[in-house]
Design a protein around this motif. Structure first.
Motif, PDB file in Angstrom:
ATOM      1  N   GLY A   1     -22.869  -4.765 -17.876  1.00  0.00           N
ATOM      2  CA  GLY A   1     -22.476  -3.963 -16.726  1.00  0.00           C
ATOM      3  C   GLY A   1     -23.364  -2.741 -16.564  1.00  0.00           C
ATOM      4  N   PHE A   2     -22.777  -1.656 -16.057  1.00  0.00           N
ATOM      5  CA  PHE A   2     -23.553  -0.446 -15.805  1.00  0.00           C
ATOM      6  C   PHE A   2     -24.093   0.178 -17.093  1.00  0.00           C
ATOM      7  CE2 PHE A   2     -20.707  -0.216 -11.925  1.00  0.00           C
ATOM      8  CZ  PHE A   2     -21.709  -0.607 -11.042  1.00  0.00           C
ATOM      9  N   SER A   3     -23.468  -0.120 -18.234  1.00  0.00           N
ATOM     10  CA  SER A   3     -23.963   0.450 -19.491  1.00  0.00           C
ATOM     11  C   SER A   3     -25.324  -0.114 -19.876  1.00  0.00           C
ATOM     12  CB  SER A   3     -22.960   0.224 -20.631  1.00  0.00           C
ATOM     13  OG  SER A   3     -22.967  -1.122 -21.076  1.00  0.00           O
ATOM     14  N   SER A   4     -25.690  -1.272 -19.301  1.00  0.00           N
ATOM     15  CA  SER A   4     -27.000  -1.859 -19.578  1.00  0.00           C
ATOM     16  C   SER A   4     -28.062  -1.380 -18.600  1.00  0.00           C
ATOM     17  CB  SER A   4     -26.911  -3.389 -19.545  1.00  0.00           C
ATOM     18  OG  SER A   4     -26.219  -3.855 -20.680  1.00  0.00           O
ATOM     19  N   ASN A   5     -27.652  -0.558 -17.640  1.00  0.00           N
ATOM     20  CA  ASN A   5     -28.597   0.122 -16.753  1.00  0.00           C
ATOM     21  C   ASN A   5     -28.949   1.441 -17.437  1.00  0.00           C
ATOM     22  OD1 ASN A   5     -29.666   1.913 -14.750  1.00  0.00           O
ATOM     23  ND2 ASN A   5     -28.817   0.627 -13.147  1.00  0.00           N
ATOM     24  N   ALA A   6     -30.039   1.447 -18.167  1.00  0.00           N
ATOM     25  CA  ALA A   6     -30.365   2.585 -19.032  1.00  0.00           C
ATOM     26  C   ALA A   6     -30.476   3.896 -18.263  1.00  0.00           C
ATOM     27  CB  ALA A   6     -31.653   2.303 -19.791  1.00  0.00           C
ATOM     28  N   LYS A   7     -31.061   3.847 -17.090  1.00  0.00           N
ATOM     29  CA  LYS A   7     -31.224   5.071 -16.292  1.00  0.00           C
ATOM     30  C   LYS A   7     -29.864   5.657 -15.945  1.00  0.00           C
ATOM     31  CE  LYS A   7     -33.483   6.839 -12.087  1.00  0.00           C
ATOM     32  NZ  LYS A   7     -32.281   7.472 -11.498  1.00  0.00           N
ATOM     33  N   LEU A   8     -28.952   4.803 -15.515  1.00  0.00           N
ATOM     34  CA  LEU A   8     -27.617   5.255 -15.143  1.00  0.00           C
ATOM     35  C   LEU A   8     -26.846   5.749 -16.368  1.00  0.00           C
ATOM     36  CD1 LEU A   8     -25.683   5.495 -12.726  1.00  0.00           C
ATOM     37  CD2 LEU A   8     -24.894   3.169 -13.230  1.00  0.00           C
TER      38      LEU A   8
ATOM     39  N   CYS B   1     -28.494  -7.263 -19.880  1.00  0.00           N
ATOM     40  CA  CYS B   1     -27.987  -7.983 -18.712  1.00  0.00           C
ATOM     41  C   CYS B   1     -26.974  -7.100 -17.992  1.00  0.00           C
ATOM     42  CB  CYS B   1     -27.325  -9.300 -19.124  1.00  0.00           C
ATOM     43  SG  CYS B   1     -26.751 -10.255 -17.706  1.00  0.00           S
ATOM     44  N   VAL B   2     -27.251  -6.773 -16.750  1.00  0.00           N
ATOM     45  CA  VAL B   2     -26.340  -5.911 -15.990  1.00  0.00           C
ATOM     46  C   VAL B   2     -25.404  -6.705 -15.082  1.00  0.00           C
ATOM     47  CG1 VAL B   2     -27.910  -3.943 -16.046  1.00  0.00           C
ATOM     48  CG2 VAL B   2     -28.053  -5.548 -14.156  1.00  0.00           C
ATOM     49  N   LYS B   3     -25.715  -7.979 -14.853  1.00  0.00           N
ATOM     50  CA  LYS B   3     -24.845  -8.784 -13.986  1.00  0.00           C
ATOM     51  C   LYS B   3     -24.921 -10.260 -14.403  1.00  0.00           C
ATOM     52  CE  LYS B   3     -24.814  -7.711  -9.673  1.00  0.00           C
ATOM     53  NZ  LYS B   3     -25.213  -7.570  -8.244  1.00  0.00           N
ATOM     54  N   ARG B   4     -23.731 -10.884 -14.510  1.00  0.00           N
ATOM     55  CA  ARG B   4     -23.649 -12.297 -14.860  1.00  0.00           C
ATOM     56  C   ARG B   4     -23.017 -13.100 -13.727  1.00  0.00           C
ATOM     57  NH1 ARG B   4     -24.989 -13.208 -20.063  1.00  0.00           N
ATOM     58  NH2 ARG B   4     -25.022 -11.395 -21.459  1.00  0.00           N
ATOM     59  N   GLU B   5     -23.182 -14.397 -13.796  1.00  0.00           N
ATOM     60  CA  GLU B   5     -22.603 -15.288 -12.783  1.00  0.00           C
ATOM     61  C   GLU B   5     -21.103 -15.063 -12.664  1.00  0.00           C
ATOM     62  OE1 GLU B   5     -23.573 -19.283 -13.812  1.00  0.00           O
ATOM     63  OE2 GLU B   5     -25.472 -19.272 -12.704  1.00  0.00           O
ATOM     64  N   ASN B   6     -20.625 -15.073 -11.433  1.00  0.00           N
ATOM     65  CA  ASN B   6     -19.194 -14.948 -11.133  1.00  0.00           C
ATOM     66  C   ASN B   6     -18.597 -13.625 -11.609  1.00  0.00           C
ATOM     67  OD1 ASN B   6     -19.228 -17.643 -10.101  1.00  0.00           O
ATOM     68  ND2 ASN B   6     -19.051 -18.412 -12.214  1.00  0.00           N
ATOM     69  N   GLY B   7     -19.471 -12.633 -11.829  1.00  0.00           N
ATOM     70  CA  GLY B   7     -18.981 -11.316 -12.221  1.00  0.00           C
ATOM     71  C   GLY B   7     -18.422 -11.250 -13.620  1.00  0.00           C
TER      72      GLY B   7
END
Length: 325
Positions: free
Chosen positions: A198-205, A228-234
């Protein structure tokens, strides 16, 4: 008589020559050892590497320190959820931890391994939008800060899961993580966030959250593999990854506030290199940031046994360390 003297002389020369040769070879070997670089980090074993054996009942989680010692590790990283089945046999969490923690501490002392941190899971979402739910998650995590302090760990690792909206997540994360870090400071325990989906894998954020909280005991645990910030089917954990944050960029961005590091591996090629990431490049980023603490091994592959994968990862860390500037 002269023939005997000649033979004796030749034999003595041969023996001397052999000794000199061995001495030269030994000197060469010693020279090689001297030129080996000392790693800038220490190596710990993350308990998750052994999660299959523990969850199947093959290994008792109370024996983790002994297992790590047998495999040559000087530090260990516990995983809270691997003790859940055992804790559920007690009337409540406090009673459970009062029984379990002294056993873990005694084992770590017996086998001379350092308790580094506790990875905490399934205690609620620290970045959820609902205030009551978020505050409950903060309270649920506090017992693990207490546990870390008792064991002599320096940190707990938390997940920063929560609101699906980026801005709401950020605001909620600052609040929840900030409150937990404040409690951690009162116990001299670091509270660190892993890039864990999720958003925790967006290092900048994530770094915007960490820098806004701006507490010395609130930092990151860069994991080499979890971008991975997004997976199939959320999906949160399972399913194919459809969006990934740039790995090396993410590690570099997280390192300035790194209070622990996780060396994730999946598969190795014939040369012993990880198949999807360059460990030399990653370790150079870690070194450039001035980090000198533990790097925890977390093997998650399927092609080797846990023990084989752990040893392969350790060998890779040590060999890659020789290639750094």
């Amino acid at each position: 008589m002269n023939v005997k003297l000649l033979l004796t002389t030749l034999i003595l020369l041969a023996v001397i020559s052999c000794k000199n040769k061995n001495k030269t070879e030994n000197n060469v070997d010693e020279s090689v050892v001297v030129t080996q670089k000392e790693p800038f980090f220490k190596i710990s074993l993350a308990q998750w590497s052994l999660n299959k054996a523990i969850r199947s009942g093959e290994m008792n989680p109370l024996d983790f320190a002994e297992k790590a010692h047998e495999m040559g590790f000087e530090g260990i990283e516990y995983v809270s959820q691997l003790y859940t089945p055992l804790m559920e046999t007690f009337s409540d969490d406090k009673t459970a931890l009062d029984s379990i923690l002294p056993k873990l501490k005694a084992k770590s002392e017996e086998f001379n391994v350092q308790n580094v941190l506790i990875m905490v899971d399934a205690e609620g979402d620290l970045a959820v939008a609902d205030d009551d739910e978020r505050n409950t998650a903060v309270e649920n995590h506090k017992k693990w800060i207490d546990a870390a302090a008792y064991l002599g760990c320096h940190a707990i690792r938390v997940n920063l899961i929560g609101a699906p909206d980026k801005e709401v997540w950020k605001t909620s994360a600052i609040d929840g993580l900030g409150k937990l870090a404040e409690y951690g400071a009162s116990k001299n325990i670091d509270v660190i966030v892993e890039n864990h989906g999720g958003f925790s894998s967006n290092a900048k954020l994530l770094m915007e959250v960490i820098n806004t909280i701006d507490k010395p005991n609130c930092g990151t645990l860069p994991d080499f593999g979890n971008f991975c910030v997004k997976r199939e089917n959320g999906a949160q954990w399972d399913g194919a990854c459809v969006e990934e944050y740039p790995r090396y960029q993410g590690i570099e961005e997280m390192m300035p506030k790194a209070l622990a590091v996780s060396a994730k591996t999946y598969n190795f090629d014939e040369a012993g290199e990880e198949t999807i990431m360059d460990f030399t490049k990653i370790l150079q980023l870690v070194k450039n940031a001035g980090y000198t603490g533990f790097i925890g091994i977390e093997y998650e592959g399927e092609n080797l046994t846990a023990e084989e994968g752990i040893i392969k990862t350790k060998e890779l860390l040590l060999s890659a360390a020789q290639n750094l500037n």
